[in-house]
Write a protein that holds these residues in place. Structure first.
Motif, short mmCIF file in Angstrom:
data_model
loop_
_atom_site.label_atom_id
_atom_site.label_comp_id
_atom_site.label_asym_id
_atom_site.label_seq_id
_atom_site.Cartn_x
_atom_site.Cartn_y
_atom_site.Cartn_z
N PHE A 225 0.84 -1.20 0.00
CA PHE A 225 0.00 0.00 0.00
C PHE A 225 0.88 1.25 0.00
CE2 PHE A 225 -3.01 3.16 1.56
CZ PHE A 225 -4.13 2.83 0.79
N PRO A 226 0.48 2.29 -0.71
CA PRO A 226 1.28 3.52 -0.76
C PRO A 226 1.50 4.12 0.63
CG PRO A 226 -0.44 3.54 -2.43
CD PRO A 226 -0.71 2.36 -1.56
N VAL A 227 2.58 4.86 0.75
CA VAL A 227 2.91 5.51 2.02
C VAL A 227 2.83 7.02 1.83
CG1 VAL A 227 4.38 3.62 2.75
CG2 VAL A 227 5.38 5.55 1.49
N VAL A 228 2.67 7.73 2.93
CA VAL A 228 2.60 9.20 2.89
C VAL A 228 3.98 9.77 2.60
CG1 VAL A 228 2.05 11.27 4.22
CG2 VAL A 228 0.68 9.19 4.50
N PRO A 229 4.11 10.70 1.65
CA PRO A 229 5.43 11.27 1.35
C PRO A 229 6.01 12.01 2.55
CG PRO A 229 3.82 11.79 -0.35
CD PRO A 229 3.06 11.21 0.79
N GLN A 230 7.30 11.90 2.72
CA GLN A 230 8.00 12.58 3.79
C GLN A 230 8.68 13.82 3.23
OE1 GLN A 230 7.79 11.51 7.03
NE2 GLN A 230 6.37 9.97 6.18
N GLY A 231 8.44 14.94 3.85
CA GLY A 231 9.04 16.18 3.37
C GLY A 231 8.14 17.35 3.66
N ASP A 232 8.51 18.52 3.14
CA ASP A 232 7.72 19.73 3.35
C ASP A 232 6.33 19.54 2.73
OD1 ASP A 232 9.90 20.87 4.57
OD2 ASP A 232 10.64 21.80 2.72
N TRP A 233 5.31 19.84 3.53
CA TRP A 233 3.95 19.58 3.07
C TRP A 233 3.58 20.44 1.87
CZ3 TRP A 233 0.38 23.46 2.79
CH2 TRP A 233 0.66 24.63 3.50
N GLU A 234 4.17 21.67 1.81
CA GLU A 234 3.80 22.53 0.66
C GLU A 234 4.33 21.94 -0.64
OE1 GLU A 234 7.39 24.44 2.74
OE2 GLU A 234 5.49 23.47 3.28
N HIS A 235 5.50 21.28 -0.59
CA HIS A 235 6.02 20.65 -1.79
C HIS A 235 5.18 19.44 -2.19
CE1 HIS A 235 10.25 22.45 -0.82
NE2 HIS A 235 9.43 23.33 -1.39
#
Length: 745
Positions: A225-235
């Motif tokens: 299952f896909p995972v939530v991207p890690q990093g700045d939320w605006e990007h």
């Protein structure tokens, strides 16, 4: 109900099943290639093809559009994979689908069409160049670099170290792709991408070339299952919106293009966007690439004869069957062949046909700027640069002012200002107006659809200054009266006005609001005007009319007359009276090139061989029917015809006009027919009744010409009678003569 269902099943079997197989054969190699260009697992392309076919095909708003992984999104996906990883990229795809779903529910699809096609085509061309450059390294036996500039800089070294077998496979693939379109039609049933990969795979296997092989086994079962991207939320949000908008715009533009290829139901764009959103959510959840409507597969679907969405759904089903049951065969395909396929596709994405289209609208700078920015900076940056330049050009066009100033033969100066007058055009406007000599008489035409306060102040100040120095300024507003309203202190319109056609060209001279200062003789104080509004000098009035035509009408109709200058192809021969109140183009709403017109006293058609002999009408009939091949000959009479009054008077009213008296002999058949059918005594309506009978008789006279009669009998020519009631300004159809009466005369 059973019959309808049976008919649909037969239509699906006859048209949609074969079309789905054609699209399936195209979709598999393209999906694998786009996966490779995106840096994603190869199975991701097949998953997107399956979901695009089944889900988007079932829920979308277009009956024949095919959705799947799109080459135009490969750069975005490749960047996302390198930044966030593959599983996080799948989550971004899922969220982008949710955005598309929301936009579709709120019926925002039409807004996506506001994007300039020059930006879209430039983006695709830039993506094509980047894909071709990156995959060219793979064909040469190396690996692609991170950017297009890096690929260009590394290319010389790669050419020096290229590997023989890999280059041979790549060149063989490209050669098959290039030559496949020249082969016989029965051979081209196999799509070119599939044929190229098969030829490359078989050749490499037979000659045991040292190439890199693809292995897809087991990848479809490694789902997570896909995972939530890690990093700045605006990007992350920007990435989601970028994928959603690019995929959505490409899908909607594809839907519009596909609608022009078939005659079936038109696409529902909001439903299409909703279906694309659901499909991207499913594709992201299953580990597939972002998908969109793809013009190549959609075009192939239409050309293969698809009639309904079942073709798209079945093509997705065939891809699924292939991936689950025959995925092992993909390992036989050389990676270099797949890279060569991508090089070929990338080059084709730089479509010269698109350049020609945008060139006609002056948008080549937008196309070039978008393409260059995509290549040098990146996809998002390129699209933003293209949109910004398109907006600037649109603003420039909306505020562009055309100022033309020249001196007339009579010493007056004529100035024409066209466009939207805003503060942006004030510098050029004032510069041009100051070129007019002091003390000159000026005719100023304002053909504008908007004027802001700065533009009004500039024109008004110049006018006051010019008149203060002894000159005169006569202002004529062709459009709504922006200047007059501003000068009077009234509230001007809040927005641009719609174009309004000149309302004076069809009016008699006496009814037009001409200013005596313009193109006319000096005012004659104390002298009464000529009776009935007739101008004192016809020559002067015609000259003024010609000038008005040059000034107002000629710029509008010049493209039409330029085209007509080569050849005339009228569809009607129009025979009518020389009466000045009958204006054929006005009462028939026809334009230049429509009517081949012949006018004479009484709209008479002398019978073939009649005396006094007259060849003018015979020549016109021969030329119209045998050279111009007109479809219709119309005879148009009118109320209160002086020629018919002369016939009724027995020639008394034409007593002092011998030429007219001889010409009216051609109307004796009309008079005889009228007398035979008229009731005694003749009433006040006798003249108009004779005018109508005369139209019928002239239609019958036309049949005395052999070619006319033959064409009427063959159904190639139609004879029509019209009667123009001048007082009521109405045109009536005049029925032809009954056959018995026609034979009797």
């Amino acid at each position: 109900m059973v019959g309808v269902t049976q008919s649909r099943v037969l239509s699906t079997l006859r048209y949609d099943v074969p079309a789905s197989l054609v699209v399936f054969l195209i979709a598999v190699p393209l999906s694998l290639g786009i996966s490779m260009a995106s840096g994603a697992p190869l199975a991701a392309g097949l998953i997107a093809a399956v979901v695009g076919g089944i889900v988007a095909g079932a829920l979308g708003g277009s009956a024949v559009q095919v959705s799947g992984p799109a080459a135009g999104l490969s750069l975005v996906v490749a960047d996302l994979v390198q930044t966030y990883g593959w599983r996080a990229t799948c989550m971004i795809t899922l969220l982008a689908g949710a955005v598309q779903l929301v936009l579709g529910v709120f019926r925002a699809a039409r807004a996506a069409l506001a994007v300039s096609p020059a930006v879209v085509h430039g983006m695709l061309a830039g993506v094509g160049v980047v894909i071709a450059l990156s995959q060219l390294h793979v064909v040469l036996g190396g690996s692609s670099q991170r950017s297009a500039l890096a690929n260009i800089m590394e290319l010389p070294a790669q050419l020096a170290e290229m590997h023989g077998h890999t280059v041979a496979v790549g060149l063989l693939t490209i050669a098959v792709l290039a030559l496949w379109t020249r082969l016989p039609k029965r051979v081209k049933v196999v799509p070119a991408p599939l044929a190229a990969l098969l030829v490359a795979a078989v050749t490499a296997y037979v000659f045991q070339w040292d190439v890199t092989r693809i292995d897809l086994s087991g990848t479809l079962g490694d789902w997570q299952f896909p995972v939530v991207p890690q990093g700045d939320w605006e990007h992350v949000v920007a990435a989601v919106l970028l994928v959603a908008l690019l995929a959505g715009v490409e899908s909607l533009l594809c839907s519009v293009a596909v609608d022009g290829m078939h005659t079936g139901p038109r696409a529902d764009l909001d439903q299409e966007l909703t279906g694309q959103g659901v499909a991207n959510m499913v594709s992201g959840a299953l580990g597939g690439l972002p998908l969109a409507g793809v013009i190549v597969r959609s075009t192939a679907n239409v050309q293969a004869g698809a009639r309904s969405r079942w073709s798209t759904i079945l093509h997705g089903t065939w891809v699924l069957v292939f991936a689950l049951g025959f995925g092992w065969t993909i390992k036989l395909i050389p990676v270099e062949a797949l890279a060569a396929l991508l090089v070929f596709i990338g080059v084709q994405m730089v479509n010269l046909g698109h350049v020609r289209k945008v060139h006609g609208h002056g948008e080549v700078p937008v196309y070039v700027a978008t393409m260059a920015a995509v290549i040098l900076l990146g996809l998002a940056e390129g699209v933003l640069a293209g949109l910004a330049l398109a907006a600037l050009l649109a603003l420039r066009r909306l505020t562009w002012v055309t100022v033309k100033i020249h001196e007339m033969p009579d010493g007056r100066w004529h100035a024409t200002i066209c466009g939207s007058l805003t503060f942006l055009g004030v510098p050029r406007l004032t510069h041009e107006l100051r070129a007019i000599p002091e003390g000159a008489a000026v005719d100023l035409d304002l053909n504008i659809d908007f004027m802001d306060n700065a533009a009004f102040e500039a024109i008004h100040s110049w006018r006051l200054g010019h008149e203060r120095l002894g000159g005169t300024v006569d202002i004529d507003e062709v459009h709504d009266e922006w200047y007059a309203l501003a000068a009077s202190g009234a509230r001007t319109y809040p927005a641009k006005s719609l174009p309004k056609a000149p309302d004076r060209s069809w009016l008699p001279w006496a009814h037009r609001n001409h200013r005596p200062a313009r193109h006319a003789s000096p005012p004659t104080h104390g002298v009464s005007p000529p009776p009935h509004g007739r101008p004192a000098s016809v020559e002067c009035q015609l000259t003024a009319g010609a000038r008005e035509f040059h000034r107002r009408t000629a710029p509008l109709v010049r493209p039409i007359f330029t085209e007509l200058a080569r050849k005339q192809q009228p569809s009607h021969l129009f025979i009518t009276c020389a009466d000045s109140r009958v204006v054929p183009s006005l009462i028939t709403a026809s334009g230049p090139g429509d009517l081949f017109t012949v006018r004479n006293i009484g709209n008479l058609v002398p019978r073939r061989g009649a005396e006094p002999h007259d060849d003018s009408m015979a020549a016109a009939i021969e030329y119209a029917t045998q050279v111009l091949s007109v479809h219709t000959i119309t005879v148009c009479g009118h109320s209160g015809c002086g020629a018919m009054a002369g016939l009724l008077s027995g020639g008394v009213k034409a007593g002092s006009l011998p030429g007219l008296r001889r010409w009216l002999r051609h109307g004796h058949h009309s008079l005889a027919r009228f007398i035979e059918s008229a009731e005694e005594p003749l009433d006040a309506r006798a003249l108009d009744q004779l005018c109508r009978v005369n139209v019928q008789q002239q239609l019958e006279n036309l049949r005395t010409y052999r070619k006319v009669d033959e064409q009427v009998r063959d159904g190639r020519l139609q004879l029509v009678g019209l009667y123009f009631d001048i007082g009521a300004a109405r045109v009536h159809m005049v029925p032809p003569l009954p056959p018995t009466l026609a034979v009797k005369i």
